[in-house]
Design a protein around this motif. Structure first.
Motif, PDB file in Angstrom:
ATOM      1  N   GLY A  19      16.569  -7.201  -2.569  1.00  0.00           N
ATOM      2  CA  GLY A  19      16.416  -7.095  -1.092  1.00  0.00           C
ATOM      3  C   GLY A  19      17.296  -6.321  -0.184  1.00  0.00           C
ATOM      4  N   LYS A  20      17.394  -5.131  -0.987  1.00  0.00           N
ATOM      5  CA  LYS A  20      17.838  -4.275  -0.213  1.00  0.00           C
ATOM      6  C   LYS A  20      16.260  -3.354   0.641  1.00  0.00           C
ATOM      7  CE  LYS A  20      22.582  -5.284  -1.584  1.00  0.00           C
ATOM      8  NZ  LYS A  20      22.704  -5.634  -0.449  1.00  0.00           N
ATOM      9  N   THR A  21      17.191  -2.934   1.681  1.00  0.00           N
ATOM     10  CA  THR A  21      15.844  -1.556   2.173  1.00  0.00           C
ATOM     11  C   THR A  21      16.338  -0.307   1.693  1.00  0.00           C
ATOM     12  OG1 THR A  21      14.977  -2.857   4.026  1.00  0.00           O
ATOM     13  CG2 THR A  21      14.393  -1.080   3.996  1.00  0.00           C
ATOM     14  N   PRO A  22      15.848   0.445   0.606  1.00  0.00           N
ATOM     15  CA  PRO A  22      16.843   1.965   0.101  1.00  0.00           C
ATOM     16  C   PRO A  22      16.747   2.269   1.395  1.00  0.00           C
ATOM     17  CG  PRO A  22      14.180   1.923  -0.181  1.00  0.00           C
ATOM     18  CD  PRO A  22      14.590   0.791   0.427  1.00  0.00           C
ATOM     19  N   GLU A  23      18.429   3.622   1.636  1.00  0.00           N
ATOM     20  CA  GLU A  23      18.426   4.571   2.250  1.00  0.00           C
ATOM     21  C   GLU A  23      18.747   5.774   2.392  1.00  0.00           C
ATOM     22  OE1 GLU A  23      23.218   3.286   3.360  1.00  0.00           O
ATOM     23  OE2 GLU A  23      21.670   1.140   4.035  1.00  0.00           O
ATOM     24  N   GLY A  24      18.346   6.980   3.047  1.00  0.00           N
ATOM     25  CA  GLY A  24      18.419   8.146   2.470  1.00  0.00           C
ATOM     26  C   GLY A  24      17.152   8.828   3.742  1.00  0.00           C
ATOM     27  N   THR A  25      16.445  10.011   2.775  1.00  0.00           N
ATOM     28  CA  THR A  25      15.243  10.781   3.344  1.00  0.00           C
ATOM     29  C   THR A  25      14.512  10.442   2.631  1.00  0.00           C
ATOM     30  OG1 THR A  25      16.346  12.102   4.866  1.00  0.00           O
ATOM     31  CG2 THR A  25      14.845  12.487   4.588  1.00  0.00           C
ATOM     32  N   PHE A  26      13.348   9.716   2.864  1.00  0.00           N
ATOM     33  CA  PHE A  26      11.844  10.035   2.159  1.00  0.00           C
ATOM     34  C   PHE A  26      10.609  10.465   2.878  1.00  0.00           C
ATOM     35  CE2 PHE A  26      14.748   6.035   1.688  1.00  0.00           C
ATOM     36  CZ  PHE A  26      15.310   6.042   0.981  1.00  0.00           C
ATOM     37  N   ARG A  27       9.395  10.399   1.963  1.00  0.00           N
ATOM     38  CA  ARG A  27       8.345  10.856   2.779  1.00  0.00           C
ATOM     39  C   ARG A  27       7.526   9.712   2.370  1.00  0.00           C
ATOM     40  NH1 ARG A  27       8.319  15.707   4.795  1.00  0.00           N
ATOM     41  NH2 ARG A  27       9.513  17.210   3.497  1.00  0.00           N
ATOM     42  N   ILE A  28       6.868  10.060   3.689  1.00  0.00           N
ATOM     43  CA  ILE A  28       5.433   8.672   2.743  1.00  0.00           C
ATOM     44  C   ILE A  28       4.150   9.526   1.310  1.00  0.00           C
ATOM     45  CG2 ILE A  28       3.087   7.780   3.638  1.00  0.00           C
ATOM     46  CD1 ILE A  28       4.574   7.646   6.524  1.00  0.00           C
ATOM     47  N   ASP A  29       4.047   8.606   0.581  1.00  0.00           N
ATOM     48  CA  ASP A  29       3.705   9.125  -0.380  1.00  0.00           C
ATOM     49  C   ASP A  29       1.762   8.371  -1.319  1.00  0.00           C
ATOM     50  OD1 ASP A  29       4.576   6.734  -1.751  1.00  0.00           O
ATOM     51  OD2 ASP A  29       5.233   8.311  -3.212  1.00  0.00           O
ATOM     52  N   ARG A  30       2.228   7.446  -0.300  1.00  0.00           N
ATOM     53  CA  ARG A  30       0.811   6.979  -0.320  1.00  0.00           C
ATOM     54  C   ARG A  30       0.124   6.060   0.811  1.00  0.00           C
ATOM     55  NH1 ARG A  30       5.000   5.154  -2.688  1.00  0.00           N
ATOM     56  NH2 ARG A  30       5.349   2.941  -3.051  1.00  0.00           N
ATOM     57  N   ARG A  31      -0.942   5.558   1.123  1.00  0.00           N
ATOM     58  CA  ARG A  31      -1.417   4.500   1.654  1.00  0.00           C
ATOM     59  C   ARG A  31      -2.098   3.741   1.388  1.00  0.00           C
ATOM     60  NH1 ARG A  31      -2.405   7.467   7.133  1.00  0.00           N
ATOM     61  NH2 ARG A  31      -3.884   5.974   7.519  1.00  0.00           N
ATOM     62  N   ASN A  32      -2.258   2.672   2.105  1.00  0.00           N
ATOM     63  CA  ASN A  32      -2.793   0.680   1.200  1.00  0.00           C
ATOM     64  C   ASN A  32      -3.446   0.106   1.750  1.00  0.00           C
ATOM     65  OD1 ASN A  32      -4.279  -0.183  -0.302  1.00  0.00           O
ATOM     66  ND2 ASN A  32      -2.178  -1.274  -1.900  1.00  0.00           N
ATOM     67  N   ASP A  33      -5.007   0.521   2.226  1.00  0.00           N
ATOM     68  CA  ASP A  33      -5.700  -0.435   3.353  1.00  0.00           C
ATOM     69  C   ASP A  33      -6.391  -1.374   2.741  1.00  0.00           C
ATOM     70  OD1 ASP A  33      -7.592   0.631   1.358  1.00  0.00           O
ATOM     71  OD2 ASP A  33      -8.759   1.551   3.328  1.00  0.00           O
ATOM     72  N   ARG A  34      -5.704  -1.897   1.821  1.00  0.00           N
ATOM     73  CA  ARG A  34      -6.587  -3.234   0.976  1.00  0.00           C
ATOM     74  C   ARG A  34      -4.725  -3.680   0.461  1.00  0.00           C
ATOM     75  NH1 ARG A  34     -10.887   0.055  -0.367  1.00  0.00           N
ATOM     76  NH2 ARG A  34     -12.532  -1.136   0.497  1.00  0.00           N
ATOM     77  N   SER A  35      -4.059  -3.614   1.018  1.00  0.00           N
ATOM     78  CA  SER A  35      -2.371  -4.377   0.286  1.00  0.00           C
ATOM     79  C   SER A  35      -2.299  -6.034   0.791  1.00  0.00           C
ATOM     80  CB  SER A  35      -1.514  -3.944   0.451  1.00  0.00           C
ATOM     81  OG  SER A  35      -0.889  -4.268   2.104  1.00  0.00           O
ATOM     82  N   ALA A  36      -1.593  -6.920   0.128  1.00  0.00           N
ATOM     83  CA  ALA A  36      -1.129  -7.595   0.234  1.00  0.00           C
ATOM     84  C   ALA A  36      -0.616  -8.163   1.816  1.00  0.00           C
ATOM     85  CB  ALA A  36      -0.092  -8.728  -1.044  1.00  0.00           C
ATOM     86  N   PHE A  37      -0.684  -7.156   1.966  1.00  0.00           N
ATOM     87  CA  PHE A  37       0.239  -7.174   3.705  1.00  0.00           C
ATOM     88  C   PHE A  37      -0.752  -6.285   4.603  1.00  0.00           C
ATOM     89  CE2 PHE A  37       3.349  -7.484   1.159  1.00  0.00           C
ATOM     90  CZ  PHE A  37       4.484  -8.252   1.260  1.00  0.00           C
ATOM     91  N   HIS A  38      -1.334  -6.413   5.479  1.00  0.00           N
ATOM     92  CA  HIS A  38      -1.744  -5.891   6.657  1.00  0.00           C
ATOM     93  C   HIS A  38      -1.390  -4.547   6.792  1.00  0.00           C
ATOM     94  CE1 HIS A  38      -4.872  -5.002   9.767  1.00  0.00           C
ATOM     95  NE2 HIS A  38      -4.187  -4.720   9.569  1.00  0.00           N
ATOM     96  N   LEU A  39      -1.904  -3.406   6.283  1.00  0.00           N
ATOM     97  CA  LEU A  39      -1.655  -1.681   5.888  1.00  0.00           C
ATOM     98  C   LEU A  39      -0.579  -1.729   5.299  1.00  0.00           C
ATOM     99  CD1 LEU A  39      -3.667  -0.998   9.003  1.00  0.00           C
ATOM    100  CD2 LEU A  39      -4.180  -1.190   6.578  1.00  0.00           C
ATOM    101  N   SER A  40      -0.163  -0.669   4.255  1.00  0.00           N
ATOM    102  CA  SER A  40       0.892  -0.160   4.344  1.00  0.00           C
ATOM    103  C   SER A  40       1.096   1.312   3.935  1.00  0.00           C
ATOM    104  CB  SER A  40       1.235  -0.470   2.859  1.00  0.00           C
ATOM    105  OG  SER A  40       0.897  -0.537   1.902  1.00  0.00           O
ATOM    106  N   LEU A  41       2.162   2.060   3.916  1.00  0.00           N
ATOM    107  CA  LEU A  41       2.671   3.813   4.162  1.00  0.00           C
ATOM    108  C   LEU A  41       3.552   3.327   3.244  1.00  0.00           C
ATOM    109  CD1 LEU A  41       2.533   4.286   7.621  1.00  0.00           C
ATOM    110  CD2 LEU A  41       0.672   4.807   6.046  1.00  0.00           C
ATOM    111  N   GLY A  42       3.401   3.543   1.952  1.00  0.00           N
ATOM    112  CA  GLY A  42       4.620   4.140   1.094  1.00  0.00           C
ATOM    113  C   GLY A  42       5.247   4.671   0.725  1.00  0.00           C
ATOM    114  N   LEU A  43       7.082   4.602   0.351  1.00  0.00           N
ATOM    115  CA  LEU A  43       7.714   5.824   0.592  1.00  0.00           C
ATOM    116  C   LEU A  43       8.282   5.576  -0.871  1.00  0.00           C
ATOM    117  CD1 LEU A  43      10.111   4.267   3.313  1.00  0.00           C
ATOM    118  CD2 LEU A  43       8.098   5.590   3.795  1.00  0.00           C
ATOM    119  N   ASP A  44       8.311   7.525  -1.235  1.00  0.00           N
ATOM    120  CA  ASP A  44       8.568   8.381  -2.419  1.00  0.00           C
ATOM    121  C   ASP A  44      10.041   7.551  -3.036  1.00  0.00           C
ATOM    122  OD1 ASP A  44      10.315   9.188  -0.732  1.00  0.00           O
ATOM    123  OD2 ASP A  44       9.877  11.344  -1.526  1.00  0.00           O
ATOM    124  N   TYR A  45       9.923   6.584  -2.932  1.00  0.00           N
ATOM    125  CA  TYR A  45      11.168   5.527  -3.738  1.00  0.00           C
ATOM    126  C   TYR A  45      11.022   4.720  -4.981  1.00  0.00           C
ATOM    127  CZ  TYR A  45      15.405   2.611  -4.647  1.00  0.00           C
ATOM    128  OH  TYR A  45      16.108   1.781  -6.148  1.00  0.00           O
TER     129      TYR A  45
END
Length: 177
Positions: free
Chosen positions: A83-109
């Motif tokens: 249940g924790k949100t990761p800490e650190g520096t990431f990059r957006i590595d994917r985009r999903n306009d059909r997720s279970a949530f309204h739009l999502s931008l994936g992090l490279d974790y």
């Protein structure tokens, strides 16, 4: 007997309605932005303790939004399901306009160090960490209260739509404690 059944039914409906009011709340009317965001942003900074996401463009802050985090937000993500949100520096590595949530931008974790730590410990580091909107089942003018995600960073639907327009693959996302 019918009167008792109706009373039980009404009490059940009232309880369900009360639960919906408790877990969902209306979105505060947004403050009109100075101007719509255009182009590409430089970076996103997430401050977990402040529950704030800040958008940087051309060397200046262009948006500050309140956020919801994982259901156990203190500390860095260690394993799947914590249940924790990761800490650190990431990059957006994917985009999903059909997720279970309204739009999502994936992090490279998880990153290589996260995978190595998990492998050594014999557990999964988790994954699918996203910046996203509200669950698709939540009405547009409502948002889920508190920290409710499995480790993601949640915005309102209007906010994620604005971010979606300017956040490209490779955008840096810094998640601070």
């Amino acid at each position: 007997m019918m009167r008792l059944a109706r009373l039980v039914w009404l009490l059940l409906l009232a309880a369900l309605f009360g639960a919906a009011l408790f877990f969902l709340r209306p979105i505060e009317p947004p403050v009109p932005p100075d101007s719509p965001l255009h182009g590409q942003i430089e970076r996103i900074v997430v401050e977990k303790a402040a529950r704030r996401l800040t958008v940087w463009q051309d060397g200046k802050v262009v948006r500050n939004w309140p956020i919801a985090l994982g259901f156990a937000p203190e500390g860095d993500k260690v394993r799947q399901g914590d249940g924790k949100t990761p800490e650190g520096t990431f990059r957006i590595d994917r985009r999903n306009d059909r997720s279970a949530f309204h739009l999502s931008l994936g992090l490279d974790y998880p990153q290589p160090a996260d995978r190595a730590r998990a492998k050594a410990g014999g557990y999964s580091p988790g994954g699918d960490i996203m910046i996203h909107g509200q669950p698709n089942s939540v009405p547009e003018d409502m948002k889920v209260r508190g920290d409710w995600t499995a480790g993601c960073i949640a915005l309102t639907n209007a906010q994620i739509r604005e971010l979606w327009q300017v956040a490209r693959l490779g955008t840096v996302v810094e998640v601070r404690p």
